[in-house]
Structures are given as C-alpha cells and as structure tokens.
Scaffold this active site. Structure first.
Site, PDB file in Angstrom:
ATOM      1  N   PHE A  11     -21.433   4.965 110.523  1.00 54.50           N
ATOM      2  CA  PHE A  11     -21.669   3.534 110.699  1.00 54.50           C
ATOM      3  C   PHE A  11     -20.609   2.893 111.586  1.00 54.50           C
ATOM      4  CE2 PHE A  11     -20.774  -0.650 108.378  1.00 54.50           C
ATOM      5  CZ  PHE A  11     -21.500  -1.401 109.279  1.00 54.50           C
ATOM      6  N   ASP A  31     -18.058  14.958 113.943  1.00 61.27           N
ATOM      7  CA  ASP A  31     -18.650  14.404 112.734  1.00 61.27           C
ATOM      8  C   ASP A  31     -19.354  15.528 111.988  1.00 61.27           C
ATOM      9  OD1 ASP A  31     -19.628  11.205 111.977  1.00 61.27           O
ATOM     10  OD2 ASP A  31     -20.602  12.865 110.942  1.00 61.27           O
ATOM     11  N   SER A 116      -7.844   1.112 104.169  1.00 66.04           N
ATOM     12  CA  SER A 116      -8.788   0.366 103.344  1.00 66.04           C
ATOM     13  C   SER A 116      -8.094  -0.698 102.514  1.00 66.04           C
ATOM     14  CB  SER A 116      -9.521   1.341 102.413  1.00 66.04           C
ATOM     15  OG  SER A 116     -10.263   0.650 101.428  1.00 66.04           O
ATOM     16  N   TYR A 140     -10.121   6.758  95.329  1.00 64.26           N
ATOM     17  CA  TYR A 140     -10.365   6.520  96.753  1.00 64.26           C
ATOM     18  C   TYR A 140      -9.228   5.717  97.368  1.00 64.26           C
ATOM     19  CZ  TYR A 140     -12.323   4.307 100.918  1.00 64.26           C
ATOM     20  OH  TYR A 140     -12.522   3.839 102.186  1.00 64.26           O
ATOM     21  N   ARG A 274     -17.923  -0.375  86.367  1.00 67.33           N
ATOM     22  CA  ARG A 274     -17.562   1.013  86.668  1.00 67.33           C
ATOM     23  C   ARG A 274     -16.066   1.112  86.966  1.00 67.33           C
ATOM     24  NH1 ARG A 274     -22.372   2.751  90.795  1.00 67.33           N
ATOM     25  NH2 ARG A 274     -21.449   1.030  91.992  1.00 67.33           N
TER      26      ARG A 274
END
Length: 339
Positions: A11, A31, A116, A140, A274
């Site tokens: 993306f 990729d 991130s 993550y 979650r």
C-alpha cells in the site's frame, strides 16, 4: 537517484514508488507479496520478488548499489504480532538489520525508515510530539521501535566511511486507495469499507471511544519524497499524522455514510478490547512542519471520498460489474461523503 524500495508493492510502498518514478528516479522494488501486488508497481521498475529476511534476496536487490534505500517492508498487524511474535520479530527487526547490513557493506549513504506511532504506547501527552518517551504496549510497537533504534545507532557508528544519513517516520493510521479492503489484519478503515461493501457487520473491539489519527496516503508520500534529498532531515525522527483525533465509532459512521448506509440498516457490533490497543492517539506534527515544511493537506472526509471511489471501482472489477455503472455509483457515494 537510484532508489531501492523494500515493500514497494504494498500500500504505502507502491505509492512512494509511483511518485519516485514520476520524478525521474530509477527504482528497484523488493517485495515478498504477502500483502503487496506486483500489479501495483510501475512496469519500468526493476522488480524482485523476495524477502528482507532472506540475505540472498537482498543481495540481488542491492547488487546495483542504490544511492538511497526506502525501507517500508514490515509486518504491520498488531494482532498477528501477538499470535506470531517470532514472525513479527524476524520481519521487523531481523529484516531491518539485514537491510542495514547491506547498506553498510555496499556503502549506501541514505536510508529512510518506516517507524510507527505504536512506539509511543499510551503516551501521557496527546497530541504527542517526537520527544515523548516511547513505551510500546504491543509486540508490533516493540519491534518497530527496535528497528528504529537499530537504524539510528547504525548511522551513529564512527567506523562507517562517508557515514549513513538516516530519517525515520513514525507513521500514524495511513489510509487511501490501494489499502486492502479484504485483509482483516490491515488498516481499520479498509476493514470497515470491506465489511460494508460485502454486507458484513462492522466489528469494533472495545467501546469505540478509542481514537486514532488518520492521515491520507498522498500527504505521507509528500513527506517521504520531500525528505529523500533534504539534508535537514538527516538523523531525525518525524511524526506523520493529520493532527486530528477520530474515534473508532465515529470512523464507522463516516464509512457507513460514505457508502450510503447508516447503523439503522447496517449492523455495528462491539466486542471485548483486544491486547496492544492504544487509547488516545493524535500526532503533533509541528516538528515536521518546521524542519521539512510539511503539513497534512487532506481532510479525512475528502480522503475518505477518494478511497471509497477506488474501493468501489476495485470491487466492481472483481465482481465483473459494468465499470461505467460502478464508477457512477462510486462518484455519487463519494460526493455524499464530502457533503
């Protein structure tokens, strides 16, 4: 410049690749196609199907010694990181270390890294500036922050001839065309749009009051490409967000409205929270503005309309619908989203 883009069929990576090509750069993409598509990549790009965790694949990608590396490749699902922490660690940390090792061995002088906002965890300061202490609450987030530290510590090594200039972008919730609408682990807006298009319930985990900062893909690409050859960005870390909070419940309503639906005719179900979810998320983007001259330009309503147009066109092609009829439907719904 000769630029290597890892994850360049995905993306974010594919949008950066298209922009680089349009500006006359020569681009190589690697990729593994776990979420990316070869069809996302311009035909003139040198393409390698490979994985950043495989040194042999990276040897091929680096054999022409790029001037710069844009490292986007990564495992991006918070939930998958909990179910497969070793896989998350390998891709996001070992893969990043492999890329850095190639940069060191080949004498690459420039690297941009996809970090991130999950590195911050539940930050005490919202909007959150870049000097906020990082305390990730998800596996993550741990791996993305670890990769970021490897990148900047490598750049600080005094034994590198000519040095390595690095920049990291702590990206918030990036959305836009080419974001998967059929992947339940990637991008909450894409998930919601896919649910609505397929007639499935929207599922919200938690009370829906948790907030995110949604930033449009074109704005994100502006920052990456603008920093590529900008010495002012060297050694620095920047937030890339819209600077606006949107609750997940509000996002569900916006997605429904963009597709001509409401909660009265489309179910929205709430489930227990979650693990690894941040509560309040909003970027302070002043630093990127002052150093890079970058500001997010696209309002959520505007970007959502463009994303809906794309999603409906793609869904129409997949289902064999008439493209002109589907395009008209998409434009009508998108206009309602803006209104």
């Amino acid at each position: 410049m000769d630029v290597l883009v890892t994850g360049g069929a995905g993306f974010i990576g594919s949008h950066i690749t298209h922009r680089l090509v349009s500006l006359g750069h020569r681009v190589t993409v690697i990729d593994n196609e776990s979420t990316g598509l070869r069809s996302n990549v311009p035909a003139e790009v040198r393409y390698i199907r490979g994985d950043v965790t495989n040194p042999d694949d990276l040897d091929k990608a680096f054999e022409e010694r790029p001037d710069a590396v844009i490292h986007i490749a990564g495992q991006v699902s918070i939930i998958r990181a909990f179910s497969n922490p070793v896989g998350d660690l390998r891709t996001n940390v070992e893969g990043t270390v492999n890329v850095l090792q190639q940069c060191v061995e080949r004498g690459v002088k420039r690297l941009l890294y996809a970090s991130s906002m999950s590195a911050y965890g539940n930050a005490e300061t919202v909007p959150t500036p870049e000097d906020t202490p990082c305390s990730p609450v998800s596996y993550y987030g741990v791996t993305k922050y670890a990769g970021e530290r490897y990148v900047h510590l490598t750049a600080a090594r005094p034994d590198l001839p000519g040095g390595l200039a690095v920049t990291s972008f702590r990206m918030y919730n990036v959305y836009g065309p080419r974001q998967a609408v059929d992947n339940p682990y990637q991008g909450v807006l894409g998930i919601f749009l896919g649910n609505i298009i397929r007639g499935e319930p929207i599922r919200i985990y938690g009370d829906g009051k948790q907030t995110r900062d949604f930033v449009f893909i074109d704005d994100v690409v502006d920052a990456w490409v603008g920093a590529l050859d900008n010495p002012a960005s060297h050694g620095k870390i920047f937030n890339l967000g819209s600077g606006r909070q949107t609750s997940i419940s509000e996002l569900a309503d916006l997605a429904l409205g963009a597709l001509g639906r409401t909660r009265a005719d489309h179910p929205v179900l709430y489930h227990p929270e979650r693990p690894g979810e941040q509560r309040s998320v909003q970027a302070d983007v002043a630093y990127a503005g002052s150093v890079l001259g970058w500001t997010p330009r696209t309002r959520l309503e505007q970007g959502l309309a463009e994303t809906v147009r794309w999603a409906l066109r793609e869904n129409g092609r997949e289902n064999g619908q008439d493209s002109s009829e589907d395009s008209g439907q998409a434009n009508g719904m998108a206009e309602r989203a803006v209104a």
